[in-house]
Design a protein around this motif. Structure first.
Motif, short mmCIF file in Angstrom:
data_model
loop_
_atom_site.label_atom_id
_atom_site.label_comp_id
_atom_site.label_asym_id
_atom_site.label_seq_id
_atom_site.Cartn_x
_atom_site.Cartn_y
_atom_site.Cartn_z
N TYR A 32 59.04 -15.95 56.99
CA TYR A 32 58.28 -17.20 57.01
C TYR A 32 58.84 -18.16 58.06
N GLU A 147 53.39 -8.58 57.05
CA GLU A 147 52.57 -8.56 55.83
C GLU A 147 52.97 -7.40 54.91
N ILE A 150 56.01 -8.02 52.96
CA ILE A 150 55.82 -8.87 51.76
C ILE A 150 55.38 -7.98 50.58
N SER A 154 57.40 -7.44 47.13
CA SER A 154 56.77 -7.61 45.80
C SER A 154 57.10 -6.41 44.91
N PHE A 170 59.14 -13.89 40.52
CA PHE A 170 58.08 -14.05 41.53
C PHE A 170 58.04 -15.49 42.05
N LYS A 173 60.93 -15.99 44.30
CA LYS A 173 60.65 -15.28 45.56
C LYS A 173 59.80 -16.17 46.48
N LEU A 174 58.76 -16.82 45.91
CA LEU A 174 57.92 -17.71 46.73
C LEU A 174 58.72 -18.92 47.21
N ARG A 178 59.10 -20.38 51.02
CA ARG A 178 58.86 -21.78 51.42
C ARG A 178 60.11 -22.38 52.07
N TYR A 267 43.81 -19.92 51.39
CA TYR A 267 44.92 -19.75 52.34
C TYR A 267 44.49 -20.08 53.77
N PHE A 271 47.42 -22.23 55.54
CA PHE A 271 48.34 -21.73 56.58
C PHE A 271 47.91 -22.14 58.00
N PRO A 360 48.72 -20.55 44.22
CA PRO A 360 49.50 -19.30 44.25
C PRO A 360 50.15 -18.96 42.91
N TRP A 364 48.33 -15.12 41.82
CA TRP A 364 48.96 -13.80 41.93
C TRP A 364 49.20 -13.15 40.57
N TYR A 380 46.80 -5.96 45.87
CA TYR A 380 47.46 -6.96 46.73
C TYR A 380 47.21 -6.64 48.21
N PHE A 384 45.42 -9.06 50.81
CA PHE A 384 46.12 -9.49 52.04
C PHE A 384 45.24 -9.24 53.26
N GLN A 387 42.43 -11.74 53.24
CA GLN A 387 43.01 -13.05 53.53
C GLN A 387 43.35 -13.19 55.02
N LEU A 391 43.19 -15.86 58.25
CA LEU A 391 44.38 -16.29 58.99
C LEU A 391 44.25 -15.92 60.47
C1 LIG Z 1 50.67 -14.54 53.87
C2 LIG Z 1 50.77 -13.56 52.73
N1 LIG Z 1 49.78 -12.57 52.88
C3 LIG Z 1 50.61 -14.25 51.42
O1 LIG Z 1 49.55 -14.24 50.83
N2 LIG Z 1 51.66 -14.85 50.91
C4 LIG Z 1 51.62 -15.54 49.65
C5 LIG Z 1 52.50 -14.84 48.63
C6 LIG Z 1 51.98 -13.49 48.23
C7 LIG Z 1 52.72 -12.90 47.05
C8 LIG Z 1 52.03 -11.66 46.55
N3 LIG Z 1 52.73 -11.09 45.46
C9 LIG Z 1 52.17 -16.95 49.81
O2 LIG Z 1 51.77 -17.83 49.00
O3 LIG Z 1 52.94 -17.19 50.74
#
Ligand SMILES: C[C@H](N)C(=O)N[C@@H](CCCCN)C(=O)O
Length: 454
Positions: A32, A147, A150, A154, A170, A173-174, A178, A267, A271, A360, A364, A380, A384, A387, A391
């Motif tokens: 990140y 990607e 990630i 997970s 989880f 992890k987020l 951040r 997202y 983002f 989020p 998830w 997932y 992604f 999503q 992005l």
């Molecule tokens: C950018 C990435 N594809 C994304 O969606 N990140 C999420 C976390 C995803 C966790 C999935 N288990 C985020 O909120 O950063």
């Protein structure tokens, strides 16, 4: 007594499994960090290399091309199931590191002074500078690795925390992710002032990703040891095996479709906005690069605290579908306020942090309720890839809207239309959140119920 001792594995030790989260959390934070490290440098890239807003948007969005057009996140999930965590993780983190180094090389003096590849990059598409082209290649490779890594992380969390503190893990992890963004928005503006040149900000980010590769190697040693202890990899491979029918089942699940479309729109409004936010504050409020980078970092700092808290709330009290609706409403209100008022961006970014935690933290874990556990990797991966369509498209669109609604060589950029575009995305997301809650009453997945009641 002897039997109990034999059954204990590394994952039964609280210290060891949280140490594993620390290791892979570092890899995620570096990911990140690099993703956001160039966002505060938009004006510097314009000054040094003549980047337009569209060039910058293209640079941000090229990250998503492998995941959208080559379905890399989905394929990465399949490769993960076939090759396992260690080989897949190493491969994709290595892609990330290589891509990051190529990006930094594309901005470096060595390259600009006719270094390796400069003549080649100058030989086609004259409308794009050789610097931009090399940096695009680097970010493309970075996105290819980032990607899927990630998805790998997970799965690592599930491997170590299943049946233990999974939801909280989880959330933490987020918070690591951040932290990477927070540091990027604050460190990059400091590093561009370095004696050794502004590109130190990019080199630092690239070496951080390289360090993440080394850290992942350390993780692999523990992973190997755990597999030897419990032979867990063989077990996971059989339960997570991929079938094409898994995708068709997902595509006929209305709740999954709504949550995926919410994921895409939500997202896309966060983002890409974050990538432009430092430049937005700099232009709208006439601030320095450092100050505007700091304001951008208010968003990740809010989420570092709120996401684990809302995760805990969803586990205990449920209300996930409602929280997604509240998060979507907050997102729209904040973007419209940014567009039409001069209210303090500090306060608004903290409020946006609430939205970026509510959605989020509830989205998830909700997927796990509506999809069989053996299909969660494909789910997932598919989310992604969809999503990443947003992005990819919206940073370019944001740049195009900016360039077309501002006169060439304008002293300051007017972001009003760009912000209206992000608010529009938020409104569409709100519709999907409402549909998701309505559908839940029919499908009975229990998104409004606490985690342990389903
Ligand atoms: C950018 C990435 N594809 C994304 O969606 N990140 C999420 C976390 C995803 C966790 C999935 N288990 C985020 O909120 O950063």
């Amino acid at each position: 007594m002897t039997k109990t001792k034999l059954q204990k594995s590394l994952r039964d030790s609280v210290v060891t499994r949280w140490a594993m989260l620390l290791l892979v959390g570092f890899v995620l934070a570096a990911n990140y960090y690099f993703y956001d490290a160039l966002s505060p440098l938009k004006s510097t890239l314009t000054k040094e290399f003549g980047f337009t807003s569209t060039d910058f948007g293209t640079f941000v969005s090229v990250y998503s091309i492998p995941n959208v057009f080559f379905l890399m996140a989905v394929l990465g999930g399949i490769i993960l199931d076939k090759l396992g965590i260690r080989r897949t993780g190493f491969l994709f983190v290595a892609f990330m590191a290589f891509g990051a180094l190529v990006t930094a090389y594309g901005a470096s003096d060595i390259y600009i002074n006719d270094g390796f590849g400069y003549a080649f990059m100058s030989s086609f598409l004259p409308g794009y500078s050789p610097e931009l082209k090399m940096m695009l290649l680097g970010r493309f490779l970075f996105g290819l690795g980032a990607e899927t890594s990630i998805v790998v992380i997970s799965k690592i969390i599930v491997k170590w925390f299943k049946g233990k503190e999974l939801a909280f893990a989880f959330g933490v992890k987020l918070a690591f992710a951040r932290t990477g963004s927070f540091l990027a928005f604050n460190l990059s503006p400091v590093l561009i002032e370095s004696q050794s040149g502004w590109t130190l900000a990019i080199w630092f980010a690239a070496f951080l990703v390289l360090a993440a590769l080394l850290v992942f190697l350390i993780y692999m040693l523990f992973d190997l040891k755990l597999d030897k202890q419990v032979k867990q990899e063989g077990l996971l491979a059989s339960t997570d095996e991929f079938h094409i029918s898994d995708i068709t089942k997902l595509l006929t699940n209305r709740s999954f479709i709504y949550v995926t479309l919410l994921c895409l729109t939500f997202y896309s409004a966060v983002f890409p906005f974050l990538s432009f936010s430092s430049d937005f504050f700099l232009n709208k409020f006439n601030l320095s690069i450092k100050e505007s980078g700091f304001i951008s970092s208010m968003l990740p700092i809010g989420t570092m605290i709120f996401t684990p808290l809302f995760g805990f709330f969803v586990d205990k009290y449920g209300k996930a579908a409602s929280l997604m609706i509240y998060g979507s409403i907050i997102l729209v209100v904040v973007h419209l306020t940014f567009a039409f008022t001069n209210l303090s961006p500090y306060v608004l970014m903290v409020i946006l942090g609430l939205a970026f935690s509510l959605v989020p933290a509830s989205m998830w874990p909700s997927v796990a309720k509506m999809v069989d556990e053996k299909r969660i990797g494909s789910a997932y991966g598919l989310m992604f890839s969809v999503q990443n369509l947003g992005l990819w498209a919206f940073p370019i669109l944001a740049g195009v809207v900016l360039d077309s609604t501002n006169p060439t060589a304008a002293e300051t950029l007017d972001y009003t239309y760009t912000m209206i575009m992000f608010a529009g995305l938020g409104i569409i997301g709100l519709v999907f959140a409402l549909l998701l809650k309505r559908e839940d009453k029919v499908s009975g997945y229990g998104l409004e119920l606490p985690s342990n009641s389903k």
